[in-house]
Design a protein around this motif. Structure first.
Motif, PDB file in Angstrom:
ATOM      1  N   ASP A  32       0.827  -1.210   0.000  1.00 23.11           N
ATOM      2  CA  ASP A  32       0.000   0.000   0.000  1.00 23.11           C
ATOM      3  C   ASP A  32       0.860   1.259   0.000  1.00 23.11           C
ATOM      4  O   ASP A  32       0.528   2.247  -0.655  1.00 23.11           O
ATOM      5  N   LEU A  33       1.966   1.225   0.735  1.00 23.31           N
ATOM      6  CA  LEU A  33       2.854   2.389   0.750  1.00 23.31           C
ATOM      7  C   LEU A  33       3.476   2.597  -0.626  1.00 23.31           C
ATOM      8  O   LEU A  33       3.534   3.720  -1.118  1.00 23.31           O
ATOM      9  N   LYS A  34       3.910   1.524  -1.267  1.00 20.69           N
ATOM     10  CA  LYS A  34       4.502   1.652  -2.602  1.00 20.69           C
ATOM     11  C   LYS A  34       3.510   2.283  -3.573  1.00 20.69           C
ATOM     12  O   LYS A  34       3.862   3.162  -4.355  1.00 20.69           O
ATOM     13  N   LYS A  35       2.268   1.844  -3.511  1.00 22.20           N
ATOM     14  CA  LYS A  35       1.231   2.394  -4.385  1.00 22.20           C
ATOM     15  C   LYS A  35       0.975   3.867  -4.051  1.00 22.20           C
ATOM     16  O   LYS A  35       0.832   4.701  -4.941  1.00 22.20           O
ATOM     17  N   HIS A  36       0.942   4.183  -2.769  1.00 18.23           N
ATOM     18  CA  HIS A  36       0.707   5.559  -2.340  1.00 18.23           C
ATOM     19  C   HIS A  36       1.822   6.491  -2.810  1.00 18.23           C
ATOM     20  O   HIS A  36       1.554   7.593  -3.287  1.00 18.23           O
ATOM     21  N   VAL A  37       3.068   6.069  -2.685  1.00 15.92           N
ATOM     22  CA  VAL A  37       4.204   6.914  -3.061  1.00 15.92           C
ATOM     23  C   VAL A  37       4.128   7.301  -4.537  1.00 15.92           C
ATOM     24  O   VAL A  37       4.536   8.399  -4.913  1.00 15.92           O
ATOM     25  N   LEU A  38       3.561   6.442  -5.352  1.00 15.72           N
ATOM     26  CA  LEU A  38       3.413   6.763  -6.775  1.00 15.72           C
ATOM     27  C   LEU A  38       2.577   8.021  -6.988  1.00 15.72           C
ATOM     28  O   LEU A  38       2.783   8.740  -7.961  1.00 15.72           O
ATOM     29  N   THR A  39       1.668   8.309  -6.076  1.00 20.03           N
ATOM     30  CA  THR A  39       0.845   9.513  -6.217  1.00 20.03           C
ATOM     31  C   THR A  39       1.692  10.775  -6.094  1.00 20.03           C
ATOM     32  O   THR A  39       1.289  11.837  -6.542  1.00 20.03           O
ATOM     33  N   GLN A  42       4.992   9.833  -9.704  1.00 17.81           N
ATOM     34  CA  GLN A  42       4.781   9.538 -11.119  1.00 17.81           C
ATOM     35  C   GLN A  42       4.084  10.673 -11.844  1.00 17.81           C
ATOM     36  O   GLN A  42       3.323  11.435 -11.252  1.00 17.81           O
ATOM     37  N   LEU A  43       4.358  10.737 -13.128  1.00 13.42           N
ATOM     38  CA  LEU A  43       3.686  11.722 -13.963  1.00 13.42           C
ATOM     39  C   LEU A  43       2.217  11.350 -14.108  1.00 13.42           C
ATOM     40  O   LEU A  43       1.871  10.182 -14.221  1.00 13.42           O
ATOM     41  N   ARG A  44       1.409  12.337 -14.128  1.00 13.47           N
ATOM     42  CA  ARG A  44      -0.026  12.114 -14.320  1.00 13.47           C
ATOM     43  C   ARG A  44      -0.285  12.138 -15.821  1.00 13.47           C
ATOM     44  O   ARG A  44      -0.183  13.177 -16.448  1.00 13.47           O
ATOM     45  N   LYS A  53      -7.798  18.549 -16.040  1.00 13.03           N
ATOM     46  CA  LYS A  53      -7.196  18.044 -14.809  1.00 13.03           C
ATOM     47  C   LYS A  53      -6.485  16.735 -15.139  1.00 13.03           C
ATOM     48  O   LYS A  53      -6.973  15.936 -15.935  1.00 13.03           O
ATOM     49  N   MET A  54      -5.326  16.526 -14.518  1.00 15.53           N
ATOM     50  CA  MET A  54      -4.516  15.344 -14.801  1.00 15.53           C
ATOM     51  C   MET A  54      -4.657  14.301 -13.692  1.00 15.53           C
ATOM     52  O   MET A  54      -4.802  14.651 -12.520  1.00 15.53           O
ATOM     53  N   PHE A  55      -4.580  13.025 -14.096  1.00 17.93           N
ATOM     54  CA  PHE A  55      -4.738  11.918 -13.154  1.00 17.93           C
ATOM     55  C   PHE A  55      -3.644  10.883 -13.363  1.00 17.93           C
ATOM     56  O   PHE A  55      -3.189  10.655 -14.481  1.00 17.93           O
ATOM     57  N   LEU A  56      -3.264  10.256 -12.282  1.00 18.91           N
ATOM     58  CA  LEU A  56      -2.239   9.218 -12.311  1.00 18.91           C
ATOM     59  C   LEU A  56      -2.793   7.916 -12.881  1.00 18.91           C
ATOM     60  O   LEU A  56      -2.137   7.235 -13.657  1.00 18.91           O
ATOM     61  N   LEU A  57      -4.014   7.584 -12.498  1.00 16.12           N
ATOM     62  CA  LEU A  57      -4.613   6.311 -12.896  1.00 16.12           C
ATOM     63  C   LEU A  57      -5.856   6.540 -13.746  1.00 16.12           C
ATOM     64  O   LEU A  57      -6.627   7.476 -13.501  1.00 16.12           O
ATOM     65  N   SER A  58      -6.064   5.668 -14.705  1.00 13.95           N
ATOM     66  CA  SER A  58      -7.200   5.828 -15.615  1.00 13.95           C
ATOM     67  C   SER A  58      -8.535   5.751 -14.888  1.00 13.95           C
ATOM     68  O   SER A  58      -9.472   6.474 -15.227  1.00 13.95           O
TER      69      SER A  58
END
Length: 73
Positions: A32-39, A42-44, A53-58
């Motif tokens: 969960d932490l690894k997934k959270h850090v991506l927010t 990572q580029l949106r 507005k830009m989003f990280l995940l589809s």
């Protein structure tokens, strides 16, 4: 501790929770932490064509379109 059934690594000791270095988020599940850090890192790459507005995940973009712009999926 790793739960053999789910293969999820958890920290039992509250003082050893997994902590985000970018904000105050903590969890007892390493994945969960690894997934959270991506927010934070990572580029949106998903852009709303209505408000830009830009989003990280589809699926975040899809939820935004549905909730903010009342667009059907």
């Amino acid at each position: 501790i790793i739960n053999r059934r789910t293969n999820v690594k958890r920290s039992e000791d509250p003082s050893k929770r997994y902590k985000c270095t970018y904000c105050k988020y903590t969890t007892d599940i390493a994945k969960d932490l690894k997934k959270h850090v991506l927010t934070h890192t990572q580029l949106r790459k998903y852009c709303c064509t209505i408000c830009h507005k830009m989003f990280l995940l589809s699926h975040h973009l899809k939820k935004h379109l549905r909730n903010v712009h009342s667009q059907p999926l």
